[in-house]
Write an enzyme that holds these catalytic residues in place. Structure first.
Site, short mmCIF file in Angstrom:
data_model
loop_
_atom_site.label_atom_id
_atom_site.label_comp_id
_atom_site.label_asym_id
_atom_site.label_seq_id
_atom_site.Cartn_x
_atom_site.Cartn_y
_atom_site.Cartn_z
N ASP A 184 0.83 -1.21 0.00
CA ASP A 184 0.00 0.00 0.00
C ASP A 184 0.87 1.25 0.00
O ASP A 184 0.56 2.25 -0.64
CB ASP A 184 -0.87 0.04 1.27
CG ASP A 184 -1.76 -1.18 1.40
OD1 ASP A 184 -2.50 -1.45 0.45
OD2 ASP A 184 -1.69 -1.87 2.45
N ASP A 201 14.05 20.08 -4.65
CA ASP A 201 14.73 21.35 -4.90
C ASP A 201 16.20 21.36 -4.49
O ASP A 201 16.75 22.41 -4.23
CB ASP A 201 13.97 22.46 -4.18
CG ASP A 201 13.78 22.12 -2.70
OD1 ASP A 201 14.31 21.08 -2.24
OD2 ASP A 201 13.12 22.88 -1.99
N HIS A 245 6.42 12.36 10.48
CA HIS A 245 5.57 13.40 9.89
C HIS A 245 4.95 12.93 8.57
O HIS A 245 3.74 13.05 8.36
CB HIS A 245 6.43 14.66 9.66
CG HIS A 245 5.73 15.78 8.97
ND1 HIS A 245 5.19 16.85 9.66
CD2 HIS A 245 5.46 15.99 7.66
CE1 HIS A 245 4.63 17.68 8.78
NE2 HIS A 245 4.78 17.18 7.56
N GLU A 246 5.77 12.39 7.69
CA GLU A 246 5.27 12.00 6.37
C GLU A 246 4.28 10.83 6.47
O GLU A 246 3.32 10.75 5.69
CB GLU A 246 6.43 11.65 5.43
CG GLU A 246 7.39 12.82 5.17
CD GLU A 246 6.73 14.08 4.62
OE1 GLU A 246 5.72 13.96 3.91
OE2 GLU A 246 7.22 15.19 4.93
N HIS A 249 0.89 12.08 6.92
CA HIS A 249 0.21 12.42 5.66
C HIS A 249 -0.34 11.17 4.99
O HIS A 249 -1.46 11.16 4.48
CB HIS A 249 1.17 13.10 4.69
CG HIS A 249 1.55 14.50 5.06
ND1 HIS A 249 0.63 15.44 5.47
CD2 HIS A 249 2.75 15.13 5.07
CE1 HIS A 249 1.25 16.59 5.72
NE2 HIS A 249 2.54 16.43 5.47
N HIS A 255 -1.32 19.41 7.64
CA HIS A 255 -0.42 20.09 8.57
C HIS A 255 -1.16 20.64 9.78
O HIS A 255 -2.35 20.94 9.72
CB HIS A 255 0.34 21.20 7.85
CG HIS A 255 1.44 20.65 7.01
ND1 HIS A 255 1.86 21.23 5.85
CD2 HIS A 255 2.18 19.52 7.15
CE1 HIS A 255 2.83 20.49 5.32
NE2 HIS A 255 3.04 19.44 6.09
ZN ZN Z 1 3.99 17.70 5.79
#
Ligand code: ZN
Ligand code: NAG
Ligand code: NAG
Ligand code: NAG
Ligand code: NAG
Ligand code: ZN
Length: 290
Positions: A184, A201, A245-246, A249, A255
């Protein structure tokens, strides 16, 4: 001999003191620094960078002209929303605190999405947020695998850090995670343009990004100086902190405005933040209640 040693010791101390100072001050790029004091009604060379930054994170609306350097109404209102979100003084001008924030490394996921009715309701009462339409997983057993297009660390090093990060969420929710192929969730390191319309970046600024449920893609910017140990150096980014953190998401959290939350978008280099905050736990439970 002795005085020489004393001088060396003194020099070393000075270097350490300098290093401590650098740590507390995010690097502001020279060109951005020139924009300090910019305000509505004038044109400033390079201002489009700020517009594009605010646009990328959901503040500068599509109505504005983000490729020009003129300070328009749209930019002023975008700056005000950004300053309000990050609890800076709301001036609508580019002041030094705003520039400092903009120069700090962060997650690439946008802070604000189109206001749909459900989002407004939640953002009024809590710091945490969800993606547009509150997408969620419809199962609680999720599988994951590693797939990178750039080499940063071996899977053997990546695995325990990931497991530890996943466990933080498993501990406060009904989710369980298992490595499998296919899976998944697919996580890995990538550099610059990597096939998803969100090119990285290079060193600094955007560190990582992940997609809302039930996409499962989690990408780390291979050009960051990632730390995989507890002995982090001042210019490094702690991989596990960013992983937690990711994964938030990946599970459906947006956030948080709470600086103590894992879901706060900015990360300070040289720091470790590996514990979920009250707000993160409230967020995941609100998203998956019933
Ligand atoms: Zn984030
Ligand atoms: C864009 O402009 C249109 C027309 O002026 C307006 O109706 C709309 O609300 C604006 N959208 C945003 C996001 O500002
Ligand atoms: C906002 O919503 C419109 C229409 O639903 C969509 O086309 C656009 O991509 C959305 N913008 C963002 C930033 O989510
Ligand atoms: C949002 O975060 C701030 C700062 O951490 C905190 O004082 C406040 O109580 C939080 N609000 C809610 C609704 O949790
Ligand atoms: C990463 O940081 C360490 C510690 O400060 C430093 O020794 C190393 O050269 C850095 N690596 C890169 C690629 O910048
Ligand atoms: Zn990506």
């Amino acid at each position: 001999m002795a005085p020489k040693l004393a001088i060396s010791a003194l020099l070393l101390l000075l270097v350490i003191i300098q290093a401590l100072f650098v740590k507390s001050e995010p690097q502001i790029s020279k060109s951005l620094q020139l924009l300090e004091g910019a305000r509505k009604g004038y044109t400033f060379e390079g201002l489009n960078q700020v517009k594009q930054y605010l646009k990328a994170f959901g503040y500068y609306s599509i109505n504005g002209s983000s490729h020009t350097d003129s300070f328009d109404d749209v930019l002023e209102s975008a700056l005000k929303s950004y300053q309000q979100y990050y609890r800076l003084k709301v001036t609508g001008r580019i002041n030094s605190n705003t520039l400092k924030k903009i120069s700090t490394p962060r997650c690439g996921v946008q802070d604000v999405f189109n206001d749909s009715d459900d989002d407004v309701k939640f953002s009024m009462i809590a710091n945490y947020s969800f993606f547009n339409g509150m997408p969620r997983w419809n199962k609680r057993q999720l599988t994951y695998m590693f797939r990178s297009s750039a080499f940063v660390i071996s899977d053997q090093k990546f695995r325990p850090i990931t497991t530890s990060a996943l466990n933080k969420w498993a501990a406060v929710s009904n989710f369980a995670f298992r490595e499998a192929n296919p899976s998944d969730i697919v996580m890995g390191f990538h550099r610059r343009s990597h096939g998803d319309n969100f090119p990285f970046d290079g060193p600094g600024n955007v560190l990582a990004h992940a997609f809302a449920p039930r996409d499962g893609r989690l990408h780390y910017d291979a050009d960051e100086n990632w730390s995989t140990s507890n002995a982090i150096r001042q210019n490094q980014i702690d991989l596990e902190s960013v992983a937690i953190h990711e994964i938030g998401h990946i599970l459906g959290l947006g956030h948080s405005e709470d600086p103590n939350a894992i879901m706060y978008a900015y990360f300070s280099p040289g720091t470790i933040k590996r514990n979920l905050g009250r707000d993160d736990i409230d967020g995941i439970r609100a998203l998956y209640s019933n």
